[in-house]
Design an enzyme around this catalytic site. Structure first.
Site, short mmCIF file in Angstrom:
data_model
loop_
_atom_site.label_atom_id
_atom_site.label_comp_id
_atom_site.label_asym_id
_atom_site.label_seq_id
_atom_site.Cartn_x
_atom_site.Cartn_y
_atom_site.Cartn_z
N THR A 385 60.76 5.26 36.78
CA THR A 385 62.05 5.69 36.24
C THR A 385 62.95 4.47 35.98
O THR A 385 62.72 3.40 36.54
CB THR A 385 62.75 6.69 37.20
OG1 THR A 385 61.85 7.74 37.48
CG2 THR A 385 64.02 7.25 36.65
N GLU A 424 55.22 14.44 34.13
CA GLU A 424 56.31 15.16 34.80
C GLU A 424 55.85 16.46 35.46
O GLU A 424 56.55 16.98 36.33
CB GLU A 424 57.42 15.45 33.78
CG GLU A 424 58.79 15.34 34.34
CD GLU A 424 59.10 13.95 34.86
OE1 GLU A 424 59.23 13.83 36.10
OE2 GLU A 424 59.19 13.02 34.07
N GLY A 468 63.70 5.87 41.62
CA GLY A 468 63.21 5.94 43.00
C GLY A 468 62.98 7.34 43.54
O GLY A 468 63.10 7.56 44.75
#
Lengths: 571, 183
Positions: A385, A424, A468
């Protein structure tokens, strides 16, 4: 360029008050700033600001440039969230362009042992959610920007065509994902002569440049209905997935009202579900607000004990209540209620460590609240990310966090167009009974939290966010407390060592402490009864970028995480 | 006459199948389950050298003349293999002991440079390097002299390389010395 040099001249090195912090480098500027996880992406955003673009124009330029120079972490094959504050109206909105599950998704698609063993939620076609990033970028530009996609894509196009130098950290990332890339995308540009691209290599991405040109020419339909859609569907299905062009054509972005909260008079605007982040940042800060944090020594045993206990209570609630609000009633108001937080804070004892951590009951603070169960999360080790923040000369603000989930996502790179497809689907629960189980059109639960904070006079104060996974929530709360309670600058606040204490299934996890916290404090926490582990200073604890407004000097103060390649650039 | 021809063909077919299962001269394994062993495998292929690759190779599987151990710790890799650091070190100790017992040459390689150093990797380096007959270390991996110190007594030759592609040259030289020709 001259103005950037002027800004470099304005660069101020600030020595951290805490000796344990990593290198602290605050960058200050007067006119505008971008802080992202890669210097070239920050410069791309500033280039657009200098050309007269506003913060949203610069944000899209940064986002596209990150796709080029940090393709492992985010890009048009993924999704994310963008929080925007309009300087004229003071209105804050959140664009939710999180990926959704394709129509072929079923609640039990990852439930079998065979599926778990094959890591189908992580690798290959089944792991891919329908990407939302392109819809997000075009919607942001159309409604809040001033420039065309072609204009804001210029710096990214240049980077993709002319190439950029692979940093040693990036070589390591490509190497770590070598097996996945070799299996699903052996001909991708990140593998050179059969081996991971080495540091110093000039990495060019002509296919990605072609994609940007096509989007500039034909708009988002090229991605969701046109030739790129064909290529995405073919790549996903060849890798074992079941996506259709209809899945792409039906993708819709959602513009949401932000989650709102306060911390010691500062107002917080962050992301509601499909992200759990904003709500639980507010909950954690509400709990901590009941303690005199500013009177404690930073990262002392008392400070970290209280914080760890508060985190457990917050994460226990996250596991019990959070999901996509399109599918489940989530007690957002109750969870963000100060009265509820005070009740939760009452459970924290200074000389006791909670081992059993039950979720609370926010129903007293919000009618219709219901308990849900079995979210995944907490054990994730990935540190992927990417977050960036932008401020323009007019005071418009953007905070945006984007992802393809794990580094290099599913491993599937669309061969003709050179972008990474996300994994995802791994953010859904494996348990088909969970409210976070996969369903057609559903958004998997996220922790991404691009956040904007205003001060007690309602002036812009901070724009920040982090990568994170579930540690995003704890990282951002700690950074904000570092600023508000301990008076740190933006980068000081970001570079302090952090802690993380998860709780799920009614049980407390280990207290994880980042190297840099005083070893004596670690010993004291052990004496209090914490089951703890000291981990290296690094991306696990979240990698954050942020910009703070210094109203005394009327400058912007940028910080970026040394746990990543973050660099703020201003002018 | 026809039956003799049939028997000859059958024998040839059998030999072909048997040949397919012959072990290569080189065994390739990982010490720490990072993807680095996979990269060495690519380099070996480029050199036209076949190797039996098994990241979790056990002593009983060691029938080759040369054992290449690629050192690099990865908590993700260990997790994916379903083992922990101590189990990996136990496997390596047994494998290295078996190699020594069978007079198998041991080549230890560290191809990840500075980025593949750290607490976890260093434990595997400590477990493997002293047992090696030769070492190949990519730039940065021995910056603090860890390999030099661990092999001081045995005076094990350490060959350097600028990066993972660059390990081809020392690898070719060492294999040639040990009787395995490469392209």
């Amino acid at each position: 360029m001259k103005r950037i040099l002027v800004c470099v001249g304005l660069l101020v090195l600030v020595v951290a008050c805490a000796a344990s912090a990593a290198d602290v480098v605050d960058v200050r500027a007067k006119n505008g700033m971008v802080s992202s996880a890669h210097e070239l992406a920050s410069k791309a955003g500033v280039e657009i600001l200098e050309k007269g673009g506003n913060a949203v124009d610069a944000a899209i330029a940064t986002q596209l440039a990150l796709n080029v120079v940090e393709p492992n972490a985010s890009g048009i094959g993924g999704g994310g969230f963008m929080t925007i504050r309009n300087a004229k109206t003071n209105e804050v909105v959140v664009l939710d362009y999180r990926e959704i599950a394709p129509q072929s998704a079923t609640k039990d698609m990852f439930a079998s042992e065979a599926s778990k063993k094959a890591k189908e939620s992580e690798l290959g076609g089944k792991a891919v959610g329908v990407p939302g990033a392109v819809k997000g970028m075009f919607a942001a530009l159309r409604k809040y920007g001033t420039m065309s996609f072609a204009q804001v894509a210029e710096p990214a196009l240049r980077l993709a065509e002319e190439g950029f130098e692979v940093h040693p950290m990036q070589q390591q990332i490509i190497t770590d994902e070598f097996e996945k890339l070799s299996k699903y995308s052996p001909t991708c540009v990140f593998i050179v002569d059969g081996l991971p691209a080495q540091k110093g290599t000039i990495l060019k991405q002509p296919q990605l440049a072609k994609t940007f040109r096509l989007l500039a020419k034909n708009g988002p339909d090229a991605f969701y209905k046109g030739p790129i859609a064909d290529a995405v569907v073919a790549a996903v299905n060849k890798a074992g997935g079941a996506m259709t062009k209809k899945d792409l054509a039906n993708y819709s972005l959602v513009e949401r009202e932000p989650v709102k909260g306060t911390y010691r008079g500062y107002s917080i605007y962050s992301v509601p579900p499909a992200s759990s982040g904003g709500t639980h940042i507010v909950e954690l800060l509400n709990i901590m607000e009941t303690f005199p944090v500013g009177k404690w020594k930073h990262n002392s045993a008392q400070h970290l004990h209280t914080l760890a206990e508060a985190m457990k209570l917050m994460y226990a609630d996250r596991g019990a209540f959070m999901a996509d609000t399109a599918f489940v009633k989530v007690p957002l108001k109750g969870l963000a209620d100060k009265g509820y937080a005070a009740k939760r804070a009452g459970l924290i004892k200074q000389m006791e460590v909670m081992k059993e951590v039950a979720a609370g009951d926010p129903s007293a603070f919000e009618k219709g609240a219901q308990k849900t169960a079995d979210l995944r999360g907490g054990g994730e080790k990935h540190i992927s990310t990417s977050h960036f923040s932008v401020v323009d000369a007019q005071g418009n603000i953007v905070a945006s966090t984007n992802t393809v989930n794990y580094f290099f996502g599913s491993g599937v790179i669309v061969p003709e167009y050179g972008f990474v497809l996300n994994n995802e689907m791994d953010d859904f629960a494996f348990n088909p009974k969970s409210v976070n189980a996969p369903e057609p059109g559903k958004r998997p639960l996220s922790s991404m939290s691009p956040t904007i904070v205003t001060d007690r006079e309602s002036r812009p104060f901070i724009t920040f966010g982090s990568a994170g996974a579930t540690r995003i929530i704890s990282a951002l709360a700690q950074i904000l407390m570092n600023v508000v309670d301990f008076g740190m600058t933006m980068d000081q606040a970001i570079e302090q060592p952090r802690i993380f204490n998860f709780a799920s299934g009614g049980k407390a996890g280990k207290l994880l402490i980042e190297t840099g916290v005083d070893p004596k404090v670690v010993d004291l926490l052990k004496l209090r009864g914490h089951d703890l582990e000291v981990r290296p200073f690094g991306g696990y604890f979240g990698t954050s970028q942020g910009i703070m407004f210094d109203w005394k000097t009327v400058t912007m103060d940028g910080g970026a995480d040394s746990r990543r390649l973050g660099v703020p650039v201003g002018y | 006459m026809v039956s003799v021809r049939k028997v000859f063909v059958a024998v040839c077919v059998l030999l072909c199948f048997a040949g397919a299962s012959f072990a290569a001269d080189i065994a390739l394994t990982s010490a720490g389950q990072s993807p680095d062993a996979m990269m060495v495998r690519v380099v070996l292929k480029k050199l036209g050298v076949e190797a039996d690759s098994d990241p979790l190779m056990k002593p009983e599987g060691l029938t080759q003349k040369i054992l290449i151990v690629v050192i690099g710790g990865s908590s993700k890799g260990l997790g994916a293999a379903g083992i922990d650091k101590d189990q990996e070190i136990a496997r390596l100790s047994a494998l290295l002991k078996a190699a020594a017992g069978k007079n198998v040459k041991i080549l230890a390689m560290h191809v990840g440079g500075e980025g593949r150093r750290g607490k976890l990797s260093d434990e595997f380096i400590t477990a493997v390097a002293p047992a090696a007959d030769k070492l190949v270390v990519v730039e940065g991996g021995n910056a603090d002299g860890i390999f030099t110190n661990l092999t001081k007594e045995k005076k094990t030759p350490i060959h350097g390389a600028p990066n993972v592609s660059g390990v081809a040259a020392p690898l070719k030289e060492i294999l040639a010395e040990w009787g395995i020709p490469a392209k």
